[in-house]
Design an enzyme around this catalytic site. Sequence first.
Site, PDB file in Angstrom:
ATOM      1  N   ARG A 182       0.827  -1.219   0.000  1.00 58.74           N
ATOM      2  CA  ARG A 182       0.000   0.000   0.000  1.00 58.74           C
ATOM      3  C   ARG A 182       0.855   1.259   0.000  1.00 58.74           C
ATOM      4  O   ARG A 182       0.490   2.279  -0.566  1.00 58.74           O
ATOM      5  CB  ARG A 182      -0.898   0.017   1.235  1.00 58.74           C
ATOM      6  CG  ARG A 182      -2.038  -0.957   1.197  1.00 58.74           C
ATOM      7  CD  ARG A 182      -3.063  -0.617   2.271  1.00 58.74           C
ATOM      8  NE  ARG A 182      -3.963  -1.719   2.516  1.00 58.74           N
ATOM      9  CZ  ARG A 182      -5.013  -2.004   1.768  1.00 58.74           C
ATOM     10  NH1 ARG A 182      -5.272  -1.275   0.696  1.00 58.74           N
ATOM     11  NH2 ARG A 182      -5.801  -3.026   2.072  1.00 58.74           N
ATOM     12  N   LYS A 228       2.267 -15.523  10.860  1.00 59.49           N
ATOM     13  CA  LYS A 228       2.245 -16.403  12.036  1.00 59.49           C
ATOM     14  C   LYS A 228       1.361 -15.798  13.122  1.00 59.49           C
ATOM     15  O   LYS A 228       1.846 -15.316  14.145  1.00 59.49           O
ATOM     16  CB  LYS A 228       3.671 -16.629  12.538  1.00 59.49           C
ATOM     17  CG  LYS A 228       4.570 -17.310  11.510  1.00 59.49           C
ATOM     18  CD  LYS A 228       6.009 -17.411  11.986  1.00 59.49           C
ATOM     19  CE  LYS A 228       6.874 -18.118  10.959  1.00 59.49           C
ATOM     20  NZ  LYS A 228       8.297 -18.210  11.384  1.00 59.49           N
ATOM     21  N   GLY A 256       8.936 -21.441   9.559  1.00 61.88           N
ATOM     22  CA  GLY A 256      10.141 -22.038  10.127  1.00 61.88           C
ATOM     23  C   GLY A 256      11.002 -20.982  10.792  1.00 61.88           C
ATOM     24  O   GLY A 256      10.588 -19.830  10.964  1.00 61.88           O
ATOM     25  N   LYS A 312       4.844 -20.213  19.171  1.00 58.19           N
ATOM     26  CA  LYS A 312       6.206 -19.917  19.638  1.00 58.19           C
ATOM     27  C   LYS A 312       6.396 -18.437  19.943  1.00 58.19           C
ATOM     28  O   LYS A 312       7.258 -18.068  20.763  1.00 58.19           O
ATOM     29  CB  LYS A 312       7.247 -20.412  18.633  1.00 58.19           C
ATOM     30  CG  LYS A 312       7.091 -19.884  17.209  1.00 58.19           C
ATOM     31  CD  LYS A 312       7.776 -18.559  16.971  1.00 58.19           C
ATOM     32  CE  LYS A 312       7.437 -17.993  15.611  1.00 58.19           C
ATOM     33  NZ  LYS A 312       8.100 -16.720  15.339  1.00 58.19           N
ATOM     34  N   ASN A 331       9.184 -10.500  18.892  1.00 67.47           N
ATOM     35  CA  ASN A 331       8.468 -10.961  20.078  1.00 67.47           C
ATOM     36  C   ASN A 331       9.390 -11.038  21.287  1.00 67.47           C
ATOM     37  O   ASN A 331       8.997 -10.663  22.395  1.00 67.47           O
ATOM     38  CB  ASN A 331       7.813 -12.310  19.788  1.00 67.47           C
ATOM     39  CG  ASN A 331       6.676 -12.180  18.800  1.00 67.47           C
ATOM     40  OD1 ASN A 331       5.587 -11.754  19.137  1.00 67.47           O
ATOM     41  ND2 ASN A 331       6.952 -12.511  17.543  1.00 67.47           N
ATOM     42  N   VAL A 374       5.099  -5.620  13.366  1.00 67.48           N
ATOM     43  CA  VAL A 374       4.113  -6.241  14.251  1.00 67.48           C
ATOM     44  C   VAL A 374       4.734  -7.393  15.026  1.00 67.48           C
ATOM     45  O   VAL A 374       5.436  -8.230  14.468  1.00 67.48           O
ATOM     46  CB  VAL A 374       2.914  -6.758  13.427  1.00 67.48           C
ATOM     47  CG1 VAL A 374       1.933  -7.517  14.314  1.00 67.48           C
ATOM     48  CG2 VAL A 374       2.214  -5.594  12.738  1.00 67.48           C
TER      49      VAL A 374
END
EC number: 1.1.1.94
Length: 333
Positions: free
Chosen positions: A32, A106, A134, A189, A254, A277
Amino acid sequence: MRLKVGLLGGGSWGTTVAAVVSRNAPIQLWARDAETVEGINRDHENRKYLPGITLPPALGATSDMAEVVAGADVLVMAVPSHSFRSVLEEARDHIRPWVPVISLTKGLELASGKRMTELIEDVLPGHPVGVLTGPNLAREIMAGQAAASVLSMADEIVVRALQPLFHSGLFRVYTNTDLLGCELGGVLKNIIAIAVGMGDGLGAGDNTRAGLMTRGLAEITRLGVAMGGRPETFAGLTGMGDLIATCTSPLSRNRHVGVELGKGRPIDAIIAGMNMVAEGVKSAPTVMALADRHGIAMPIARDVFDVTQGKRTAMDVFRGLLKSSVGDEAHPG
């Protein structure tokens, strides 16, 4: 005939996969953001998500979704979970029948708890669906470092036909027909990586990290098997492999969230300071709902949920670990 690939999403991982595929097939990327498109086409660089990395000249980009989707023999989805359904709905009017759709995302849809491949089946019924997943950190792959991934689809014939599109040089792509297990491993995970990051932020050592990762993998496997995944899948690249990379790498989004939580920063401030994100934060409430629905104890994941929801602090959680009762290693806790 060479298959043409369309990829929707201009983030770091989508751009990386597009760069890999460009060595094997014609590919066009949709984003975008006009600056991202211009940077890829003019300077062969995605400055926002992969600054300083030169992309292959064969990789082109556009903001015209219809152009990308209508010409694609294979469609790859590389958008965040919160916008996955809406982007699919935009693509629906342009995609040809029976074109395979591969997800790189994910995460889970917050409202429904559905996996991304389930959303594809909802919006684009009749299209073969799969995931590429993976232990894959975008910057390492773009730097030419060896990596392994898994292309998973329920149909073994289709997955083997598409495998050569993604396999390239030091980026080795295996196949697996346990679509549910492979996809869940990549989702779950992320939550364990936040827990490990919290420990790192609090100054915990390698023993703590190893314990959290091992017990976290047990939680992932219990829920995954209860939902229909194969146990051996979670011991492979899409389970243990992805968990190791996400829990230990400084490139992991994360883990970064967990580290900052361990340092005492509020979750809103952490997320506001990121330009990518961290799916584990968004997935945690949905994963807890799935665990409750299937009667699966996931104490580590629940602690992460509590901290990301502001119910407890990382320090509270780690103090609680020392007070919890212990039993047989095969049991939760």
